[in-house]
Every structure is written in C-alpha cells, then in structure tokens.
Design an enzyme around this catalytic site. Structure first.
Site, short mmCIF file in Angstrom:
data_model
loop_
_atom_site.label_atom_id
_atom_site.label_comp_id
_atom_site.label_asym_id
_atom_site.label_seq_id
_atom_site.Cartn_x
_atom_site.Cartn_y
_atom_site.Cartn_z
N THR A 109 -8.32 10.33 2.70
CA THR A 109 -8.60 9.78 4.02
C THR A 109 -10.04 9.34 4.05
O THR A 109 -10.89 9.90 3.34
CB THR A 109 -8.40 10.83 5.14
N HIS A 110 -10.31 8.34 4.86
CA HIS A 110 -11.67 7.83 4.97
C HIS A 110 -12.00 7.61 6.45
O HIS A 110 -11.18 7.06 7.18
CB HIS A 110 -11.80 6.51 4.19
#
Ligand code: GAR
Length: 192
Positions: A109-110
């Site tokens: 995830t970013h």
C-alpha cells in the site's frame, strides 16, 4: 477456506491491525499466519503477538549483503506456505529472489495516488506540491519503487490546514479499509 497471508511491517502496524480486526470480526476471507519485521522494535510485532500470530524479525544492516538478506527473507516467509504477502508499511524493497518466489502475489500500500508521489514520503510530497486531492493505492509489488500494477485506489481530500501528520492519518483510515477490501477481492479470485 481463507487464504494464508504473510504480512511484513516496519513500524506502527495499523494496517496489520486492520487485517487482524477484520479477521476477528469475520470480515476477512484470509488469515494472517505470520508477521515479519525488519525492525525489532516495530509495534506491529506486538500487535501480531497479541493476536496469537507467529512473528519473525529479519533486520538489514547498512552495508550488509542485500542478496543474502533477500534470500533469507524469502525462506522465512516461504516456511509458512502463504498464498499472499502483504507489505504493510514495510520500508524495505524486496529483491529478485523474493519476487521470483512471491511475485504476482505480493501487494503493497502507498499513501498517495500512484503514479504520483512514490517513495518514502507520499503525504509530505503531495502536501508540498499543493494537490487538493491525494489518497491511497494498493498495488502489486514489482522490482521498482511503487511502480507495480495498480489494484485499487481511494481518494482523500487535502484540507487547508492539513499538516503532513494530519493528512497521513486521514489517508491511513482510507488505506486500512482499501487493504481489507483488496485482500478479500484477491482471496475470492484465488477461489475461482
Ligand atoms: C502506511 O501509510 C503505508 O502506506 C506507508 O506506511 C504507513 C504504514 O502505517 N507505506 C509506505 O509509505 C511505503 N512506501 P502502519 O505502520 O500504521 O501500518
């Protein structure tokens, strides 16, 4: 049958907690069977232990042998016979041996809408750029830095008085829900 998931963390582990909570409430079609950290003081390790999930610590020291570190990380994860690996705030790049084994079934995830603001400081970079909307991305990990195939995104509005921390905290709320949703989607695809 829930799919078997490994989660790798470096810090607070609130994304990991979202997965553990969703599993506890029957909202996750997956089970976290191991949590690994590169940092022995990662709070995520305590969260895993509190949930009865086995953990390992695999630090990388500056100037160390990156290939050997990568091969050992691969072995430590592979021991648990997992179908999916989730990098949840894991601040190291996995290497070629890891990707040969788990490529196509490792997600990250970013805290920004990729391909905008990749790297270690997504919320800061978005704020400094002055965007009015940022968000979070769940993507498939490849050999690049935040370059893999995008699986899901959620937008988050930047408020006029946001600081890096307030923005990041709001992104993380969206990020937790998006991660649970994406893991469920992948678990369903794996079943079909
Ligand atoms: C999350 O915002 C995640 O997207 C980010 O670290 C935070 C981890 O939070 N990861 C990256 O920036 C990776 N480049 P947590 O430790 O509370 O789960």
């Amino acid at each position: 049958m829930p799919i078997r998931v490994a989660v790798l963390v470096s810090g607070t582990g609130s994304l990991l907690q979202a997965l553990l909570d969703a599993h506890g409430d029957g909202r996750l079609e997956a089970e976290v069977v191991v949590v690994g950290a590169d940092n022995p003081s990662a709070q995520g390790l305590e969260r895993a232990a509190a949930a009865g999930v086995p953990t390992f610590v695999h630090p990388f020291s500056k100037g160390g042998d990156r290939a050997a570190w990568d091969a050992e990380l691969t072995r430590l994860v592979a021991e648990h016979d997992v179908e999916l690996v989730v990098l949840a705030g894991f601040m190291k790049l996995v290497g070629p041996v890891f990707l040969a084994r788990f490529g196509g079934r490792t997600i990250n995830t970013h805290p920004a809408l990729l391909p905008s603001f990749p790297g270690m400081h997504g919320p800061r970079d978005a704020l400094e750029h002055g965007v009015k909307i940022t968000g979070t991305t769940v993507f498939e990990v490849d050999a690049g830095v935040d370059t893999g195939r995008i699986l899901a995104q959620e937008a988050v509005r930047v408020l006029p008085d946001d600081t890096v921390d307030s923005l990041h905290e709001r992104i993380k709320v969206a990020e937790r829900a998006l991660l649970v949703h994406t893991v469920n989607e992948l678990a369903r695809q794996g079943d079909s």
